[in-house]
Scaffold this motif. Structure first.
Motif, PDB file in Angstrom:
ATOM      1  N   HIS A 319       2.963  26.786  90.279  1.00 48.80           N
ATOM      2  CA  HIS A 319       3.891  26.116  89.369  1.00 48.80           C
ATOM      3  C   HIS A 319       5.153  26.952  89.175  1.00 48.80           C
ATOM      4  CE1 HIS A 319       5.286  23.631  86.046  1.00 48.80           C
ATOM      5  NE2 HIS A 319       5.447  24.722  85.324  1.00 48.80           N
ATOM      6  N   HIS A 320       4.993  28.253  89.052  1.00 50.64           N
ATOM      7  CA  HIS A 320       6.145  29.131  88.849  1.00 50.64           C
ATOM      8  C   HIS A 320       7.068  29.091  90.057  1.00 50.64           C
ATOM      9  CE1 HIS A 320       8.401  32.915  88.262  1.00 50.64           C
ATOM     10  NE2 HIS A 320       8.159  32.724  86.980  1.00 50.64           N
ATOM     11  N   ARG A 321       6.486  29.107  91.266  1.00 50.98           N
ATOM     12  CA  ARG A 321       7.321  29.065  92.468  1.00 50.98           C
ATOM     13  C   ARG A 321       8.049  27.725  92.585  1.00 50.98           C
ATOM     14  NH1 ARG A 321       2.862  31.734  94.760  1.00 50.98           N
ATOM     15  NH2 ARG A 321       2.129  29.806  95.760  1.00 50.98           N
ATOM     16  N   GLN A 322       7.341  26.648  92.222  1.00 47.52           N
ATOM     17  CA  GLN A 322       7.963  25.328  92.330  1.00 47.52           C
ATOM     18  C   GLN A 322       9.111  25.156  91.345  1.00 47.52           C
ATOM     19  OE1 GLN A 322       4.624  22.751  91.714  1.00 47.52           O
ATOM     20  NE2 GLN A 322       3.768  23.096  93.763  1.00 47.52           N
ATOM     21  N   THR A 323       8.991  25.749  90.169  1.00 43.95           N
ATOM     22  CA  THR A 323      10.011  25.561  89.132  1.00 43.95           C
ATOM     23  C   THR A 323      11.137  26.580  89.195  1.00 43.95           C
ATOM     24  OG1 THR A 323       8.626  26.815  87.580  1.00 43.95           O
ATOM     25  CG2 THR A 323       8.429  24.420  87.535  1.00 43.95           C
ATOM     26  N   THR A 324      10.859  27.771  89.722  1.00 46.66           N
ATOM     27  CA  THR A 324      11.889  28.825  89.742  1.00 46.66           C
ATOM     28  C   THR A 324      12.273  29.263  91.144  1.00 46.66           C
ATOM     29  OG1 THR A 324      10.346  30.706  89.714  1.00 46.66           O
ATOM     30  CG2 THR A 324      10.925  29.693  87.580  1.00 46.66           C
ATOM     31  N   GLY A 325      11.444  28.937  92.142  1.00 47.73           N
ATOM     32  CA  GLY A 325      11.698  29.391  93.495  1.00 47.73           C
ATOM     33  C   GLY A 325      11.339  30.838  93.725  1.00 47.73           C
ATOM     34  N   MET A 326      10.707  31.484  92.750  1.00 45.23           N
ATOM     35  CA  MET A 326      10.380  32.896  92.847  1.00 45.23           C
ATOM     36  C   MET A 326       8.922  33.128  92.470  1.00 45.23           C
ATOM     37  SD  MET A 326      13.728  34.482  90.928  1.00 45.23           S
ATOM     38  CE  MET A 326      13.141  36.155  91.168  1.00 45.23           C
ATOM     39  N   TYR A 327       8.400  34.285  92.892  1.00 40.52           N
ATOM     40  CA  TYR A 327       7.064  34.697  92.486  1.00 40.52           C
ATOM     41  C   TYR A 327       7.085  35.147  91.017  1.00 40.52           C
ATOM     42  CZ  TYR A 327       5.622  34.665  97.380  1.00 40.52           C
ATOM     43  OH  TYR A 327       5.315  34.274  98.653  1.00 40.52           O
ATOM     44  N   ALA A 328       5.981  34.972  90.352  1.00 40.25           N
ATOM     45  CA  ALA A 328       5.872  35.418  88.964  1.00 40.25           C
ATOM     46  C   ALA A 328       5.800  36.942  88.904  1.00 40.25           C
ATOM     47  CB  ALA A 328       4.627  34.816  88.322  1.00 40.25           C
ATOM     48  N   ASN A 329       6.392  37.514  87.872  1.00 42.65           N
ATOM     49  CA  ASN A 329       6.388  38.968  87.705  1.00 42.65           C
ATOM     50  C   ASN A 329       5.186  39.471  86.915  1.00 42.65           C
ATOM     51  OD1 ASN A 329       8.838  39.429  89.074  1.00 42.65           O
ATOM     52  ND2 ASN A 329      10.002  38.821  87.258  1.00 42.65           N
ATOM     53  N   THR A 330       4.573  38.592  86.134  1.00 49.19           N
ATOM     54  CA  THR A 330       3.429  38.984  85.319  1.00 49.19           C
ATOM     55  C   THR A 330       2.324  37.948  85.478  1.00 49.19           C
ATOM     56  OG1 THR A 330       4.331  37.818  83.391  1.00 49.19           O
ATOM     57  CG2 THR A 330       4.842  40.172  83.603  1.00 49.19           C
ATOM     58  N   PRO A 331       1.070  38.362  85.327  1.00 50.40           N
ATOM     59  CA  PRO A 331      -0.027  37.393  85.449  1.00 50.40           C
ATOM     60  C   PRO A 331      -0.058  36.445  84.258  1.00 50.40           C
ATOM     61  CG  PRO A 331      -0.882  39.510  84.733  1.00 50.40           C
ATOM     62  CD  PRO A 331       0.573  39.718  85.050  1.00 50.40           C
ATOM     63  N   SER A 332      -0.456  35.222  84.510  1.00 53.10           N
ATOM     64  CA  SER A 332      -0.519  34.227  83.435  1.00 53.10           C
ATOM     65  C   SER A 332      -1.795  34.353  82.622  1.00 53.10           C
ATOM     66  CB  SER A 332      -0.430  32.825  84.035  1.00 53.10           C
ATOM     67  OG  SER A 332      -1.476  32.628  84.992  1.00 53.10           O
ATOM     68  N   VAL A 333      -2.854  34.900  83.219  1.00 53.49           N
ATOM     69  CA  VAL A 333      -4.142  35.046  82.560  1.00 53.49           C
ATOM     70  C   VAL A 333      -4.667  36.440  82.879  1.00 53.49           C
ATOM     71  CG1 VAL A 333      -6.354  33.927  82.093  1.00 53.49           C
ATOM     72  CG2 VAL A 333      -4.533  32.622  83.185  1.00 53.49           C
ATOM     73  N   THR A 334      -5.348  37.067  81.921  1.00 53.94           N
ATOM     74  CA  THR A 334      -5.814  38.436  82.099  1.00 53.94           C
ATOM     75  C   THR A 334      -7.319  38.505  82.318  1.00 53.94           C
ATOM     76  OG1 THR A 334      -6.245  38.835  79.754  1.00 53.94           O
ATOM     77  CG2 THR A 334      -3.978  39.204  80.548  1.00 53.94           C
ATOM     78  N   SER A 335      -7.754  39.641  82.814  1.00 50.23           N
ATOM     79  CA  SER A 335      -9.183  39.877  82.992  1.00 50.23           C
ATOM     80  C   SER A 335      -9.916  39.850  81.654  1.00 50.23           C
ATOM     81  CB  SER A 335      -9.407  41.230  83.673  1.00 50.23           C
ATOM     82  OG  SER A 335      -8.855  41.250  84.967  1.00 50.23           O
ATOM     83  N   LYS A 336      -9.273  40.345  80.594  1.00 45.52           N
ATOM     84  CA  LYS A 336      -9.897  40.338  79.267  1.00 45.52           C
ATOM     85  C   LYS A 336     -10.165  38.903  78.816  1.00 45.52           C
ATOM     86  CE  LYS A 336     -11.044  42.207  75.180  1.00 45.52           C
ATOM     87  NZ  LYS A 336      -9.994  42.768  74.301  1.00 45.52           N
ATOM     88  N   GLN A 337      -9.228  38.007  79.086  1.00 48.64           N
ATOM     89  CA  GLN A 337      -9.463  36.611  78.732  1.00 48.64           C
ATOM     90  C   GLN A 337     -10.665  36.045  79.481  1.00 48.64           C
ATOM     91  OE1 GLN A 337      -5.058  35.695  79.346  1.00 48.64           O
ATOM     92  NE2 GLN A 337      -5.645  34.011  77.981  1.00 48.64           N
ATOM     93  N   ALA A 338     -10.755  36.346  80.766  1.00 47.03           N
ATOM     94  CA  ALA A 338     -11.867  35.823  81.557  1.00 47.03           C
ATOM     95  C   ALA A 338     -13.202  36.355  81.053  1.00 47.03           C
ATOM     96  CB  ALA A 338     -11.678  36.182  83.033  1.00 47.03           C
ATOM     97  N   LEU A 339     -13.236  37.621  80.639  1.00 46.20           N
ATOM     98  CA  LEU A 339     -14.473  38.167  80.100  1.00 46.20           C
ATOM     99  C   LEU A 339     -14.821  37.504  78.767  1.00 46.20           C
ATOM    100  CD1 LEU A 339     -16.772  40.156  80.501  1.00 46.20           C
ATOM    101  CD2 LEU A 339     -15.376  41.911  79.381  1.00 46.20           C
ATOM    102  N   ALA A 340     -13.791  37.153  77.987  1.00 50.66           N
ATOM    103  CA  ALA A 340     -14.036  36.449  76.725  1.00 50.66           C
ATOM    104  C   ALA A 340     -14.660  35.082  76.976  1.00 50.66           C
ATOM    105  CB  ALA A 340     -12.742  36.306  75.937  1.00 50.66           C
ATOM    106  N   TRP A 341     -14.270  34.426  78.061  1.00 53.42           N
ATOM    107  CA  TRP A 341     -14.849  33.118  78.369  1.00 53.42           C
ATOM    108  C   TRP A 341     -16.359  33.225  78.592  1.00 53.42           C
ATOM    109  CZ3 TRP A 341     -10.845  32.160  82.839  1.00 53.42           C
ATOM    110  CH2 TRP A 341      -9.560  32.077  82.280  1.00 53.42           C
ATOM    111  N   ALA A 342     -16.793  34.359  79.117  1.00 55.02           N
ATOM    112  CA  ALA A 342     -18.215  34.552  79.437  1.00 55.02           C
ATOM    113  C   ALA A 342     -18.996  35.200  78.303  1.00 55.02           C
ATOM    114  CB  ALA A 342     -18.348  35.404  80.699  1.00 55.02           C
ATOM    115  N   THR A 343     -18.328  35.469  77.192  1.00 50.21           N
ATOM    116  CA  THR A 343     -19.007  36.108  76.053  1.00 50.21           C
ATOM    117  C   THR A 343     -18.674  35.365  74.759  1.00 50.21           C
ATOM    118  OG1 THR A 343     -17.155  37.705  75.942  1.00 50.21           O
ATOM    119  CG2 THR A 343     -19.161  38.404  77.103  1.00 50.21           C
ATOM    120  N   VAL A 344     -17.508  35.638  74.205  1.00 45.18           N
ATOM    121  CA  VAL A 344     -17.105  35.089  72.912  1.00 45.18           C
ATOM    122  C   VAL A 344     -17.095  33.563  72.935  1.00 45.18           C
ATOM    123  CG1 VAL A 344     -15.244  34.990  71.218  1.00 45.18           C
ATOM    124  CG2 VAL A 344     -15.745  37.140  72.397  1.00 45.18           C
ATOM    125  N   GLU A 345     -16.468  32.983  73.948  1.00 41.28           N
ATOM    126  CA  GLU A 345     -16.334  31.529  73.990  1.00 41.28           C
ATOM    127  C   GLU A 345     -17.677  30.864  74.254  1.00 41.28           C
ATOM    128  OE1 GLU A 345     -13.694  30.081  73.007  1.00 41.28           O
ATOM    129  OE2 GLU A 345     -12.438  31.868  72.939  1.00 41.28           O
TER     130      GLU A 345
END
Length: 441
Positions: A319-345
């Motif tokens: 989506h970022h490439r389609q809207t800006t023509g460039m690669y994203a500089n930062t990740p949209s989702v973090t490893s900590k969030q993914a671990l939360a999905w498997a625990t807290v959520e």
């Protein structure tokens, strides 16, 4: 009551307003966590040195049809329609209570081996009270914490959930066992008439039970509107998949406190639709995770977390490439969030957020030690990412309610050879009822 002091590990508590990773001790007193802090003094406690390990909250597999364990891998190349035809059309009626027992026992033990301490057992093959009791007994024997989501094979849209069976289970082993909770695996508004869906939801609300249902492939049926108009969506409502739900429905459900469980590997492989992860994140919510069916994918919730993370990042990068023509500089989702999905959520989705999903004083002592010294993880520069990258061989120890269920990389269960034989025999007999690939059933 036994007291155990875990010392020397890096600890990921998943508790809000605490650092991502801490060098702290954990004191376990009986079934609960008594204290988390630096240099805890407990002269009467057994001390366990976990230097070089990472301790996390027990993982939560919020959606697994554990009764399918004996049919592992038979549907690895099935589409969703083939799965429904072969498994639900040809096989479910052949299950005996003994089949339910051995699959639930073996499946739950495997979950413990993988680091899962809490299981959402979505049991929609309770053909009789004897089948349900056998499935429950398998969970209890394994020693896992579980929400037994009682369900039946697919039936007429006008047939309500068997409430007499729900009440019988509430008065039986669920009442007597601290590790077991009851929920309802409903056909839900997508596969029930509006009147039946409302009645089933109301019955769950009256009993204070989590009600969980499947929804795949987009536009909700009219039954959803009936449940919404009756004001029955709540934090005790769990939607599994929710793939391609319209944004207005996703928003309304999130605002009502509804939880969602994504099973990304199976959703992507069988054709359920696009996992709902991104839609939830845009609303400030998040999914819990499940592995769904051992018939098609392995039951490792850490794998589900990695797939969910990579898939969402891929969508966001595109989506970022389609809207800006460039690669994203930062990740949209973090490893900590993914671990939360498997625990807290996951804990939220199963109605257990006040008991598990974090490492805090007063919560249940459901803990997992990951051996970060192993060659595939060392050096562990980022402990959160290291945990996500862990495999079964890295799960050194698993504790459920203060009791060790795995130690020194060994599952603490007796009779595993006999269990494997029983599981194989059950699976071989059940497979004989499945037609050839591509057959209409």
């Amino acid at each position: 009551m036994s007291r155990i002091l875990l010392r020397g590990a890096q600890v990921i508590t998943m508790t809000q307003d605490r650092p991502d990773v801490e060098n702290v001790d954990i004191l376990v007193d009986g079934e609960t966590i008594a204290a988390v802090g630096e240099t805890i003094e407990a002269p009467d406690a057994e001390v366990v040195d976990f230097s070089g390990r990472i301790i996390i909250p027990g993982l939560v597999n919020a959606h697994l049809h554990t009764w399918q364990t004996a049919l592992r891998s038979v549907g690895a190349d099935w589409t969703l329609m083939e799965y429904l035809t072969h498994l639900h059309g040809e096989c479910v009626g052949q299950y005996t209570p003994a089949d339910m027992h051995i699959s639930n026992l073996a499946g739950a033990l495997n979950q413990i081996n993988c680091g899962t301490t809490t299981l959402g057992d979505w049991c929609h093959n309770a053909l009789s009270p004897e089948h349900a009791d056998a499935a429950v007994e398998g969970l209890l024997q394994a020693g896992i914490r579980a929400v037994f989501l009682h369900g039946t094979p697919y039936r007429s849209p006008d047939t309500p959930h068997p409430l007499a069976e729900i009440d019988r289970l509430l008065d039986g082993p669920v009442r007597d066992h601290a590790l077991l909770t009851l929920g309802m695996a409903l056909q839900g508004p997508q596969y029930s008439s509006a009147e039946t869906a409302v009645a089933d939801f109301r019955a769950g609300a009256e009993r204070g039970l989590v009600v969980s249902m499947h929804q795949s492939g987009g536009e909700p049926s009219p039954g959803w509107e009936a449940v919404r108009d009756a004001g029955l969506f709540s934090p005790l409502t769990n939607v599994v998949h929710g793939a391609d739900l319209p944004d207005d429905w996703t928003k309304a459900l999130v605002e009502a406190g509804v939880t969602f469980t994504a099973t990304p590997e199976n959703e992507l492989g069988q054709g359920h639709g696009t996992p709902i992860t991104g839609s939830l994140l845009r609303l400030g919510a998040a999914p819990s995770l499940g592995t769904d069916v051992d018939t098609a994918v392995p039951g490792r919730v850490l794998t589900a977390a990695r797939i969910a993370l990579a898939h969402q990042r891929s969508l966001d990068h595109a989506h970022h490439r389609q809207t800006t023509g460039m690669y994203a500089n930062t990740p949209s989702v973090t490893s900590k969030q993914a671990l939360a999905w498997a625990t807290v959520e996951g804990a939220k989705a199963l109605g257990l957020a006040d008991k598990v999903g974090r490492i805090e004083a007063g919560l249940q002592a459901d803990l997992v030690a990951v051996d970060a010294r192993a060659l595939n993880l060392w050096p562990a520069h980022d402990p959160v990412a290291t945990v996500l990258h862990a495999d079964i061989a890295n799960i050194e120890a698993v504790m459920v309610a203060g009791t060790w269920r795995k130690r020194d990389h060994v599952l603490l269960a007796s009779g595993l050879d006999e269990l494997r034989d029983q599981l194989r025999e059950s699976g071989e007999r059940l497979v004989r009822n499945i037609g050839p690939a591509g057959s209409p059933g």
